[in-house]
Write an enzyme that holds these catalytic residues in place. Structure first.
Site, short mmCIF file in Angstrom:
data_model
loop_
_atom_site.label_atom_id
_atom_site.label_comp_id
_atom_site.label_asym_id
_atom_site.label_seq_id
_atom_site.Cartn_x
_atom_site.Cartn_y
_atom_site.Cartn_z
N ASP A 26 12.35 -33.38 24.67
CA ASP A 26 12.42 -32.50 23.88
C ASP A 26 12.65 -32.87 22.30
O ASP A 26 13.26 -34.12 22.20
CB ASP A 26 13.82 -31.70 24.17
CG ASP A 26 13.85 -30.95 25.22
OD1 ASP A 26 12.74 -30.48 25.93
OD2 ASP A 26 14.70 -30.46 25.75
N MET A 27 12.29 -32.12 21.37
CA MET A 27 12.39 -32.75 20.04
C MET A 27 13.69 -33.18 19.83
O MET A 27 14.05 -34.34 19.09
CB MET A 27 12.01 -31.53 18.88
CG MET A 27 12.10 -32.00 17.51
SD MET A 27 12.36 -30.51 16.41
CE MET A 27 13.73 -29.69 16.81
#
Length: 220
Positions: free
Chosen positions: A64-65
């Site tokens: 995930d970012m």
């Protein structure tokens, strides 16, 4: 309500943890997309930065970012195929560190809540009996005044799995703007979730290879 998304990725050089002719392990910083987004302003990402220095780099998996830590990339198509198979077969081992709100009643446990996409609120996920089977093992490694530091081992690899599972048992991850309430989300300017260790079988040597990345929100 989710806050509006503003993409402001860090600009510091990417730390290389391990490199050989077949593999590249790096420490992804929080706030940087793993792969390009749909919009032009979201094209800057870890993959394109690495390929700018080494066009041979090939994607294997994502974080995930908002999550930091170890990511592995292949440097040959054969290595990419082998690693993709390992991730599909769940033969890799991933260990995460997180800071969560409150104090779990036990020192370890397992969450098996099934997950599915929350379509009206995508990209969020939600716990739903009709979702895909999902499992996270967790273990408390330290308790602070208002939070706990935990080791998380995902047995499955669903999107946002660790974030949803920990929030689902009442211990949301600090800094989580998606699944924590405003008070917990505001405890930090970043998500306190870090991919600390990744083990895979090297595609050439056929030996286990473990690479670790230091965690900046847990003091030694």
């Amino acid at each position: 309500m989710r806050p509006p998304f503003t993409y402001a990725p860090p600009t510091a050089p990417i730390a290389v943890l391990y490199r050989d002719d077949d593999l590249l392990f790096v420490d992804k910083p929080a706030g940087l997309l793993s792969v390009p987004g749909r919009l032009l302003e979201h094209r800057d990402c870890l993959l394109t930065r690495l390929q700018g220095d080494d066009p041979a780099v090939l994607l294997v998996h994502r974080l995930d970012m908002d999550t930091s830590g170890v990511m592995v990339f292949a440097r040959t198509p054969a290595a990419q195929k082998t690693l993709n198979w390992q991730f599909e077969q769940r033969s890799t081992r991933k260990t995460y560190l997180a800071e969560v709100t409150g104090h779990p009643a036990c020192n370890s446990g397992t969450v098996t809540a099934p997950l599915m996409r929350d379509w009206p609120n995508r990209p969020l996920q939600k716990i739903d009996a009709a979702g895909k089977p999902s499992q996270t093992d967790w273990r408390v490694i330290r308790r602070a005044a208002e939070t706990s530091f935990v080791e998380l081992t995902p047995i499955t690899g669903r999107s946002h799995q660790l974030r949803v599972h920990m929030a689902g048992i009442g211990h949301a991850i600090v800094g989580d703007l998606f699944y924590a309430d405003a008070a917990v989300a505001g405890l930090s300017d970043r998500l306190h979730l870090h991919a600390a260790e990744l083990t895979c079988v090297h595609p050439e040597t056929q030996q286990p290879l473990t690479v670790t990345a230091p965690c900046d929100f847990i003091a030694p």
